[in-house]
Motif scaffolding. Structure first.
Motif, PDB file in Angstrom:
ATOM      1  N   VAL A   1       0.849  -1.206   0.000  1.00 18.35           N
ATOM      2  CA  VAL A   1       0.000   0.000   0.000  1.00 18.35           C
ATOM      3  C   VAL A   1       0.877   1.247   0.000  1.00 18.35           C
ATOM      4  O   VAL A   1       1.797   1.368   0.815  1.00 18.35           O
ATOM      5  CB  VAL A   1      -0.900   0.045   1.258  1.00 18.35           C
ATOM      6  N   LEU A   2       0.550   2.164  -0.911  1.00 16.73           N
ATOM      7  CA  LEU A   2       1.261   3.444  -0.977  1.00 16.73           C
ATOM      8  C   LEU A   2       0.313   4.552  -0.535  1.00 16.73           C
ATOM      9  O   LEU A   2      -0.804   4.665  -1.054  1.00 16.73           O
ATOM     10  CB  LEU A   2       1.712   3.704  -2.418  1.00 16.73           C
ATOM     11  N   HIS A   3       0.757   5.379   0.441  1.00 14.87           N
ATOM     12  CA  HIS A   3      -0.027   6.551   0.854  1.00 14.87           C
ATOM     13  C   HIS A   3       0.678   7.773   0.265  1.00 14.87           C
ATOM     14  O   HIS A   3       1.769   8.142   0.721  1.00 14.87           O
ATOM     15  CB  HIS A   3      -0.068   6.678   2.372  1.00 14.87           C
ATOM     16  N   PHE A   4       0.053   8.381  -0.728  1.00 11.90           N
ATOM     17  CA  PHE A   4       0.688   9.471  -1.475  1.00 11.90           C
ATOM     18  C   PHE A   4      -0.050  10.785  -1.181  1.00 11.90           C
ATOM     19  O   PHE A   4      -1.269  10.875  -1.353  1.00 11.90           O
ATOM     20  CB  PHE A   4       0.613   9.147  -2.973  1.00 11.90           C
ATOM     21  N   TYR A   5       0.708  11.809  -0.742  1.00 12.82           N
ATOM     22  CA  TYR A   5       0.112  13.112  -0.417  1.00 12.82           C
ATOM     23  C   TYR A   5       0.435  14.108  -1.525  1.00 12.82           C
ATOM     24  O   TYR A   5       1.523  14.085  -2.095  1.00 12.82           O
ATOM     25  CB  TYR A   5       0.647  13.622   0.922  1.00 12.82           C
TER      26      TYR A   5
ATOM     27  N   MET B   1      -9.884  17.428  -7.076  1.00 16.78           N
ATOM     28  CA  MET B   1      -9.095  17.053  -5.883  1.00 16.78           C
ATOM     29  C   MET B   1      -8.112  15.908  -6.133  1.00 16.78           C
ATOM     30  O   MET B   1      -7.042  15.878  -5.563  1.00 16.78           O
ATOM     31  CB  MET B   1     -10.037  16.607  -4.774  1.00 16.78           C
ATOM     32  N   TYR B   2      -8.511  14.920  -6.931  1.00 18.76           N
ATOM     33  CA  TYR B   2      -7.708  13.696  -6.959  1.00 18.76           C
ATOM     34  C   TYR B   2      -7.133  13.335  -8.323  1.00 18.76           C
ATOM     35  O   TYR B   2      -6.293  12.438  -8.410  1.00 18.76           O
ATOM     36  CB  TYR B   2      -8.555  12.527  -6.437  1.00 18.76           C
ATOM     37  N   GLY B   3      -7.586  14.036  -9.376  1.00 23.90           N
ATOM     38  CA  GLY B   3      -7.213  13.635 -10.737  1.00 23.90           C
ATOM     39  C   GLY B   3      -5.711  13.578 -10.946  1.00 23.90           C
ATOM     40  O   GLY B   3      -5.169  12.559 -11.399  1.00 23.90           O
TER      41      GLY B   3
ATOM     42  N   VAL C   1      -8.643  10.848   0.173  1.00 19.34           N
ATOM     43  CA  VAL C   1      -8.964  11.548   1.429  1.00 19.34           C
ATOM     44  C   VAL C   1      -8.596  13.028   1.320  1.00 19.34           C
ATOM     45  O   VAL C   1      -7.502  13.371   0.875  1.00 19.34           O
ATOM     46  CB  VAL C   1      -8.181  10.910   2.618  1.00 19.34           C
ATOM     47  N   ARG C   2      -9.517  13.898   1.749  1.00 19.89           N
ATOM     48  CA  ARG C   2      -9.211  15.316   1.908  1.00 19.89           C
ATOM     49  C   ARG C   2      -8.595  15.466   3.295  1.00 19.89           C
ATOM     50  O   ARG C   2      -9.288  15.260   4.293  1.00 19.89           O
ATOM     51  CB  ARG C   2     -10.511  16.117   1.906  1.00 19.89           C
ATOM     52  N   VAL C   3      -7.326  15.807   3.366  1.00 22.17           N
ATOM     53  CA  VAL C   3      -6.656  15.824   4.677  1.00 22.17           C
ATOM     54  C   VAL C   3      -6.851  17.174   5.367  1.00 22.17           C
ATOM     55  O   VAL C   3      -7.268  17.249   6.513  1.00 22.17           O
ATOM     56  CB  VAL C   3      -5.153  15.498   4.532  1.00 22.17           C
ATOM     57  N   SER C   4      -6.549  18.277   4.669  1.00 19.45           N
ATOM     58  CA  SER C   4      -6.719  19.595   5.280  1.00 19.45           C
ATOM     59  C   SER C   4      -6.746  20.655   4.190  1.00 19.45           C
ATOM     60  O   SER C   4      -6.238  20.447   3.087  1.00 19.45           O
ATOM     61  CB  SER C   4      -5.584  19.892   6.273  1.00 19.45           C
ATOM     62  N   GLN C   5      -7.329  21.798   4.537  1.00 18.10           N
ATOM     63  CA  GLN C   5      -7.414  22.888   3.560  1.00 18.10           C
ATOM     64  C   GLN C   5      -6.214  23.807   3.736  1.00 18.10           C
ATOM     65  O   GLN C   5      -5.916  24.233   4.856  1.00 18.10           O
ATOM     66  CB  GLN C   5      -8.708  23.674   3.741  1.00 18.10           C
TER      67      GLN C   5
ATOM     68  N   LYS D   1      -4.743  19.723   0.865  1.00 23.26           N
ATOM     69  CA  LYS D   1      -3.793  18.608   0.977  1.00 23.26           C
ATOM     70  C   LYS D   1      -4.657  17.352   0.883  1.00 23.26           C
ATOM     71  O   LYS D   1      -5.599  17.191   1.659  1.00 23.26           O
ATOM     72  CB  LYS D   1      -3.099  18.661   2.328  1.00 23.26           C
ATOM     73  N   VAL D   2      -4.334  16.488  -0.083  1.00 21.54           N
ATOM     74  CA  VAL D   2      -5.127  15.268  -0.246  1.00 21.54           C
ATOM     75  C   VAL D   2      -4.213  14.050  -0.142  1.00 21.54           C
ATOM     76  O   VAL D   2      -2.989  14.157  -0.283  1.00 21.54           O
ATOM     77  CB  VAL D   2      -5.871  15.239  -1.610  1.00 21.54           C
ATOM     78  N   ARG D   3      -4.845  12.910   0.118  1.00 22.34           N
ATOM     79  CA  ARG D   3      -4.100  11.646   0.137  1.00 22.34           C
ATOM     80  C   ARG D   3      -4.792  10.656  -0.786  1.00 22.34           C
ATOM     81  O   ARG D   3      -6.010  10.549  -0.781  1.00 22.34           O
ATOM     82  CB  ARG D   3      -4.042  11.072   1.558  1.00 22.34           C
ATOM     83  N   ILE D   4      -3.951   9.977  -1.568  1.00 19.13           N
ATOM     84  CA  ILE D   4      -4.428   8.879  -2.414  1.00 19.13           C
ATOM     85  C   ILE D   4      -3.786   7.599  -1.880  1.00 19.13           C
ATOM     86  O   ILE D   4      -2.577   7.570  -1.675  1.00 19.13           O
ATOM     87  CB  ILE D   4      -3.874   9.066  -3.873  1.00 19.13           C
TER      88      ILE D   4
END
Ligand SMILES: C[S@@+](CC[C@H](N)C(=O)[O-])C[C@H]1O[C@@H](n2cnc3c(N)ncnc32)[C@H](O)[C@@H]1O
Length: 280
Positions: free
Chosen positions: A225-229, A237-239, A262-266, A273-276
């Motif tokens: 699993v990769l958590h990419f910010y 948001m995620y494209g 995931v929307r992490v913070s504005q 800041k998002v996470r995929i």
């Protein structure tokens, strides 16, 4: 709390300017001793000491008040800060979910607002995993994970020597020294010396993690699993993040399946800041 600060300043700051008093601010530390970080608008700079003292009166654990003097900049992602009032020694012990992190916000990145995100990551980690945390700062992610899952092993890589040194100290403070290793250096250079592949890799550097995907994907076990910010505009948001991650897996002859967004913070009115999360 912020209404309290404003109330404290009634009669000190002209009524017409009272609404400019910061409505919220970060507090880093513990119930015993903390640092507040505030952003004072130009129009009320003349009153900054009064504002800082009001903060300390309302929140009694705050021993120092720092002013944000710049945005986060440079490789270390830190901002310039200036002491407005209180103790010039701004090193604190921050307490969060049964963990303790020693740090000085003047020299390292740390965001108390990301506690919930750290909790989500720790919850999602499975027993027995080998985890790599790139860009690990003072160690909040590897330490939260290791405390939550007693048989997970984690490796943390950080470039800022101040943050690395705090990470080493925090590993010991939290008694996870047998399972968390901290390495000082540039992820790109350190990667070559790592002799294993990982079940889970975290890339918490939204400004620039994409430049290290070519280093991360080869270190990920098949099916890991990769958590990419990433920074993303609110209209998409995620494209871009998904495209970057999928392309990096393709480069390695692998296929990424995105399993969470995931929307992490504005960060600003338009940017998040998002996470995929991706497996492959
Ligand atoms: C956004 S901060 C996150 C820190 C930590 N993960 C946290 O959540 O508090 C990113 C961190 O990456 C570090 N960093 C930046 N470039 C790096 C590189 N090439 N190799 C290792 N660390 C790096 C910075 O010094 C900074 O501490």
């Amino acid at each position: 709390m912020s209404r309290g600060v404003k109330e404290q300043l009634r009669g000190v700051i002209p009524d017409s300017l009272l609404d400019l008093v910061p409505r919220s601010f970060d507090v880093i530390g513990s119930k015993q001793e903390a640092v507040a970080i505030i952003e004072v608008p130009e129009e009320i700079r003349d009153y900054e000491e009064a504002i800082a003292h009001a903060v300390m009166r309302v929140q009694k654990n705050v021993a120092s008040v720092l002013s944000k003097e710049s945005g986060r900049a440079g490789e270390f992602r830190i901002r310039e800060m200036r002491l407005i009032a209180g103790d010039p020694d701004t090193e604190v012990l921050h307490r969060e979910s049964g963990c303790a992190f020693r740090l000085d916000p003047k020299t390292v990145y740390f965001s108390p607002r990301e506690s919930q995100e750290r909790g989500r990551i720790a919850e999602g980690t499975a027993d027995g995993e080998e985890v790599l945390v790139m860009f690990s700062g003072v160690g909040p992610l590897p330490i939260r994970i290791a405390k939550h899952r007693p048989d997970v092993r984690a490796t943390a890589i950080e470039l800022n020597p101040y943050a690395h040194n705090y990470c080493v100290e925090n590993i010991h403070l939290n008694r996870v020294g047998d399972r968390v290793e901290a390495i000082l250096g540039d992820v790109r250079e350190v990667a070559g010396s790592l002799d294993r592949r990982y079940d889970r890799i975290l890339m918490p550097l939204p400004k620039g993690a994409y430049m290290f995907l070519d280093v991360a994907v080869p270190l990920l076990q098949d099916g890991g699993v990769l958590h990419f910010y990433h920074w993303a505009p609110s209209e998409d948001m995620y494209g871009e993040a998904e495209e970057l991650v999928k392309a990096a897996f393709r480069e390695e002859g692998r296929e990424a399946v995105v399993t969470d967004r995931v929307r992490v913070s504005q960060y600003s009115p338009r940017y998040w800041k998002v996470r995929i999360d991706a497996e492959g």
